[in-house]
Design a protein around this motif. Sequence first.
Motif, PDB file in Angstrom:
ATOM      1  N   UNK A 151       0.875  -1.176   0.000  1.00 44.70           N
ATOM      2  CA  UNK A 151       0.000   0.000   0.000  1.00 44.70           C
ATOM      3  C   UNK A 151       0.914   1.228   0.000  1.00 44.70           C
ATOM      4  N   UNK A 152       0.639   2.156  -0.916  1.00 41.26           N
ATOM      5  CA  UNK A 152       1.527   3.301  -1.115  1.00 41.26           C
ATOM      6  C   UNK A 152       0.715   4.581  -1.273  1.00 41.26           C
ATOM      7  N   UNK A 153       1.127   5.624  -0.551  1.00 41.50           N
ATOM      8  CA  UNK A 153       0.579   6.964  -0.723  1.00 41.50           C
ATOM      9  C   UNK A 153       1.678   7.949  -0.341  1.00 41.50           C
ATOM     10  N   UNK A 154       2.537   8.259  -1.287  1.00 41.18           N
ATOM     11  CA  UNK A 154       3.741   9.074  -1.104  1.00 41.18           C
ATOM     12  C   UNK A 154       4.811   8.380  -0.265  1.00 41.18           C
ATOM     13  N   UNK A 155       4.453   7.297   0.395  1.00 44.53           N
ATOM     14  CA  UNK A 155       5.382   6.433   1.116  1.00 44.53           C
ATOM     15  C   UNK A 155       4.709   5.071   1.262  1.00 44.53           C
ATOM     16  N   UNK A 156       5.507   4.071   1.591  1.00 43.32           N
ATOM     17  CA  UNK A 156       4.942   2.743   1.785  1.00 43.32           C
ATOM     18  C   UNK A 156       4.204   2.723   3.122  1.00 43.32           C
ATOM     19  N   UNK A 157       2.926   2.406   3.061  1.00 45.36           N
ATOM     20  CA  UNK A 157       2.088   2.375   4.252  1.00 45.36           C
ATOM     21  C   UNK A 157       1.989   0.986   4.859  1.00 45.36           C
ATOM     22  N   UNK A 158       2.026  -0.039   3.991  1.00 43.82           N
ATOM     23  CA  UNK A 158       1.874  -1.405   4.470  1.00 43.82           C
ATOM     24  C   UNK A 158       2.511  -2.366   3.476  1.00 43.82           C
ATOM     25  N   UNK A 159       3.059  -3.453   4.002  1.00 41.98           N
ATOM     26  CA  UNK A 159       3.665  -4.499   3.179  1.00 41.98           C
ATOM     27  C   UNK A 159       3.191  -5.836   3.714  1.00 41.98           C
ATOM     28  N   UNK A 160       2.732  -6.699   2.814  1.00 42.49           N
ATOM     29  CA  UNK A 160       2.340  -8.055   3.180  1.00 42.49           C
ATOM     30  C   UNK A 160       2.971  -9.018   2.192  1.00 42.49           C
ATOM     31  N   UNK A 161       3.617 -10.044   2.729  1.00 43.11           N
ATOM     32  CA  UNK A 161       4.256 -11.068   1.912  1.00 43.11           C
ATOM     33  C   UNK A 161       3.674 -12.410   2.334  1.00 43.11           C
ATOM     34  N   UNK A 162       3.271 -13.197   1.354  1.00 39.57           N
ATOM     35  CA  UNK A 162       2.730 -14.522   1.653  1.00 39.57           C
ATOM     36  C   UNK A 162       3.106 -15.465   0.517  1.00 39.57           C
ATOM     37  N   UNK A 163       2.751 -16.721   0.678  1.00 36.76           N
ATOM     38  CA  UNK A 163       3.021 -17.705  -0.358  1.00 36.76           C
ATOM     39  C   UNK A 163       3.224 -19.077   0.240  1.00 36.76           C
ATOM     40  N   UNK A 164       3.678 -20.009  -0.599  1.00 32.06           N
ATOM     41  CA  UNK A 164       3.868 -21.373  -0.131  1.00 32.06           C
ATOM     42  C   UNK A 164       5.347 -21.750   0.005  1.00 32.06           C
ATOM     43  N   UNK A 165       6.167 -20.777   0.262  1.00 30.20           N
ATOM     44  CA  UNK A 165       7.583 -20.980   0.543  1.00 30.20           C
ATOM     45  C   UNK A 165       7.748 -21.222   2.047  1.00 30.20           C
ATOM     46  N   UNK A 166       8.929 -21.662   2.453  1.00 27.95           N
ATOM     47  CA  UNK A 166       9.218 -21.861   3.874  1.00 27.95           C
ATOM     48  C   UNK A 166      10.355 -20.935   4.281  1.00 27.95           C
ATOM     49  N   UNK A 167      10.160 -20.236   5.368  1.00 30.48           N
ATOM     50  CA  UNK A 167      11.146 -19.290   5.876  1.00 30.48           C
ATOM     51  C   UNK A 167      11.445 -19.648   7.326  1.00 30.48           C
ATOM     52  N   UNK A 168      12.711 -19.686   7.663  1.00 29.59           N
ATOM     53  CA  UNK A 168      13.099 -19.986   9.044  1.00 29.59           C
ATOM     54  C   UNK A 168      14.081 -18.940   9.527  1.00 29.59           C
ATOM     55  N   UNK A 169      13.845 -18.349  10.668  1.00 28.60           N
ATOM     56  CA  UNK A 169      12.696 -18.544  11.555  1.00 28.60           C
ATOM     57  C   UNK A 169      11.433 -17.953  10.935  1.00 28.60           C
TER      58      UNK A 169
END
Length: 94
Positions: free
Chosen positions: A20-38
């Motif tokens: 979400x952007x309005x002159x700056x980044x307001x929110x970021x969401x990352x998802x998917x079926x990858x695995x991240x540790x931790x």
Amino acid sequence: MIGESVLKVSGGKMIRARIAFDREILDVRISGDFFLYPEEAIHELEKQVKEARSEEDIMRLVEAFFREKHVVVVGASAGDFVNVLLNAFRKAKG
């Protein structure tokens, strides 16, 4: 504005990014079926990307995050995260 991007990486895994952007980044969401540790590292990455002001910042922040935090990702690479986040950022900026 909202920018969304989906990337199917080699091996079939998917990464989704929403910015979400309005002159700056307001929110970021990352998802998917990858695995991240931790597992909680994904929230740290979202916070770091939120601080970005440019495409160069996104590249630098994501690459540094994976390098310095010693995050293990299975099914994708740091470069894949850069690509999907840049695409979402560009769409959000219009």
